[in-house]
Scaffold this active site. Structure first.
Site, PDB file in Angstrom:
ATOM      1  N   ASN A 159      39.376   2.271  47.942  1.00  9.63           N
ATOM      2  CA  ASN A 159      39.831   2.025  46.560  1.00  9.63           C
ATOM      3  C   ASN A 159      39.061   2.812  45.499  1.00  9.63           C
ATOM      4  O   ASN A 159      39.605   3.097  44.436  1.00  9.63           O
ATOM      5  CB  ASN A 159      39.884   0.527  46.244  1.00  9.63           C
ATOM      6  CG  ASN A 159      38.556  -0.162  46.387  1.00  9.63           C
ATOM      7  OD1 ASN A 159      37.616   0.382  46.962  1.00  9.63           O
ATOM      8  ND2 ASN A 159      38.464  -1.368  45.856  1.00  9.63           N
ATOM      9  N   GLU A 469      23.859  -2.871  44.615  1.00  5.30           N
ATOM     10  CA  GLU A 469      23.978  -1.438  44.360  1.00  5.30           C
ATOM     11  C   GLU A 469      23.784  -1.200  42.869  1.00  5.30           C
ATOM     12  O   GLU A 469      24.254  -1.972  42.040  1.00  5.30           O
ATOM     13  CB  GLU A 469      25.335  -0.924  44.850  1.00  5.30           C
ATOM     14  CG  GLU A 469      25.403  -1.006  46.363  1.00  5.30           C
ATOM     15  CD  GLU A 469      26.645  -0.367  46.982  1.00  5.30           C
ATOM     16  OE1 GLU A 469      27.682  -0.279  46.310  1.00  5.30           O
ATOM     17  OE2 GLU A 469      26.563   0.035  48.164  1.00  5.30           O
TER      18      GLU A 469
END
Ligand code: NAP
Length: 490
Positions: A159, A469
């Site tokens: 995605n 992250e």
């Protein structure tokens, strides 16, 4: 607007191992198609176990020299890579839009987003601080240093083909790790183009390696990495079932794992919310990438008192969305990634309607545009038993549920195994802190629909995974602590 590249050589069609471009050892090919038309426009290797092993051999051989560099030296490579990504933003954006289907403006935006992580971790590379520990007894010095974990295997979804790979490779390289990576079957070209630019940035041989594979062969490639004790960490973004499988299998060699998994984000509109701001926030959060994001609102809860008004304002905006191929300059929603994705969306809408929900706008495939298009949709009268509230729909569908009380809606928002993102809109400051505190989610948007940024820790709780992250914590996921104790100091 044709999605052709000014630098056609950025469309790489080979694996990258030890700074050389290779076919799969058995020559098998994986076709890459444009989801707007379902036509094949490129082929990449459909790799086998031998290719995966060769990638680890290269990464393992490169690790000692790469980890021996200083953080500042590694940062120079990342800075050059960052500059090249920006220089080819348009080409990379076109490649993203062509293989993934998102509108061109979003494709270009994703390149900037990906580049921001490379820049951030270039800066962080020099800041992997340890600790000096006050010694409890005289005559000793104690300290903790951080060192790279070793070879990292990165597995990414389709995605955000640029951002997902950049968010893993940049911190890994900054920390001193070397990398083997496998992009998703549907979107290998953007990742290979980024690798090509890393090669141009002068990255030493073996530091970054990439192999591509079909869905049928993904497990064959990744199983090699799971079994190989030289691979010390698995970093994965994708669905929760695959993530759980990787965690289970990595236990045999006790690898470190980071798991960025699926979500089921609630979006709550309280009765005191600024409704225009809430509509704008929902439009941004829900329809980015056609609703194919892990943080996109999957369950929208609207207070009884503002339900009618909110849905009216929202439906005016949703009905006006322009659906079309990424190549059309005015497209706001592109095709879904493939036929499986459209089938799932259609099934969720049909299930909701069968169980009593009503379609306010949309609700159908847009077959005249192509097989992979679905109309932006609003459903009202949605309840907790429907598939669209239980599972990620991963498409342009807004399911709206009414509520009356704060306690009730917080309980409903938390009533899911997932905990990635959550959003709410209110003008009551006390409520803002209270609800933010109670939502079981790794990321919370308070009167804000756009949350991701390289400076912030992105990641989930519960079955949405672990690890973060971005932010200064992002580097820690790729380092391990070593405690040093020197005695005999008198
Ligand atoms: P997926 O099916 O889990 O695939 C992700 C990656 O794993 C792909 O590279 C895939 O390869 C690979 N894979 C699939 N089966 C495997 C197996 N048995 N062994 C090893 N590797 C395997 O997920 P997806 O459909 O691509 O992506 C959508 C999901 O990702 C959603 O759940 C979304 O919420 C989640 N996501 C999470 C975040 C986050 O940050 N938390 C961000 C983006 C997306 P193939 O492509 O060849 O199947």
């Amino acid at each position: 607007m044709p999605l052709t590249l000014t630098r056609p050589d950025l469309q790489r069609q080979h694996n990258f191992i030890a700074n050389a471009w290779h076919d799969a050892t058995d020559g098998r090919l994986l076709p890459v198609s444009d989801p707007a038309t379902d036509t094949v426009f490129a082929h990449v290797p459909d790799s086998a176990a031998a290719d995966a092993r060769a990638a680890v051999d290269a990464a393992h051989a490169a690790f000692p020299a790469w980890r021996a560099l200083t953080g500042r030296e590694r940062a120079q490579y990342l800075k050059r890579w960052h500059a090249l990504i920006l220089a080819y933003q348009d080409d990379l954006g076109r490649l993203i839009s062509r293989e993934q289907g998102k509108p061109l403006a979003e494709g270009r935006g994703e390149v900037l987003y990906a580049a921001s992580y490379v820049e951030w971790f270039a800066e962080e590379a020099a800041r992997s601080h340890g600790e000096v520990i006050p010694e409890p007894v005289r005559g000793r010095k104690m300290l903790m240093v951080k060192e790279p974990v070793g070879v990292v295997a990165a597995i990414t979804p389709w995605n955000f083909p640029a951002a997902m790979i950049a968010r893993k490779i940049a911190p890994a390289l900054a920390a001193g790790c070397t990398v083997v990576a496998k992009p998703a079957e549907d979107t290998p070209l953007t990742s290979l183009a980024l690798v090509r630019l890393a090669e141009e940035a002068g990255l030493p041989a073996g530091v970054l390696n990439m192999v591509t594979a079909s869905r049928e062969r993904a497990a064959e490639v990744v199983d090699v990495w799971l079994a190989d004790s030289r691979v010390r960490k698995i970093t994965f973004t994708g669905s929760t079932p695959v993530g759980k499988h990787l965690v289970r299998e990595s236990a045999a060699t006790l690898k470190r794992v980071s798991m960025e998994l699926g979500g089921n984000a609630p979006f709550i509109v309280f009765e005191d919310a600024d409704l225009d701001a809430a509509v704008a926030g929902l439009m941004a959060a829900k329809f980015r990438n056609g609703g194919q994001t892990c943080v996109c609102p999957n369950r929208v809860f609207v207070h009884d008192a503002v339900h009618y008004d909110f849905v009216a304002r929202l439906s005016a905006r949703v009905a006006a969305l322009k659906v079309g191929p990424a190549s059309a300059p005015d497209s706001q929603i592109g095709p879904m990634i493939n036929a499986r994705a459209v089938d799932k969306i259609a099934a969720h809408v049909a299930d909701a309607v069968e169980r009593g929900a009503c379609v306010v706008t949309g609700g159908e495939r847009l077959a005249a545009l192509g097989a992979n298009y679905f109309a932006p949709t609003i459903l009202v009268g949605v309840d907790a038993g429907m598939r669209c509230t239980q599972e990620e729909t991963f498409g342009p569908v807004v399911p709206v549920t009414r509520f009356e009380h704060e306690d009730e809606v917080v309980a409903a928002a938390n009533d899911t195994p997932f905990g990635l993102a959550a959003y709410f809109y209110t003008r009551d400051m006390a409520r803002a802190w209270r609800v933010a505190d109670r939502l079981e989610s790794g990321i919370v948007g308070i009167n804000e629909g756009a949350l991701a940024a390289e400076v912030a820790p992105f990641g989930g709780i519960k079955e949405s995974g672990y690890g973060r992250e971005g932010s200064r914590h992002g580097l820690d996921d790729y380092t391990q602590m070593k405690y040093l104790c020197q005695g005999g100091l008198g």
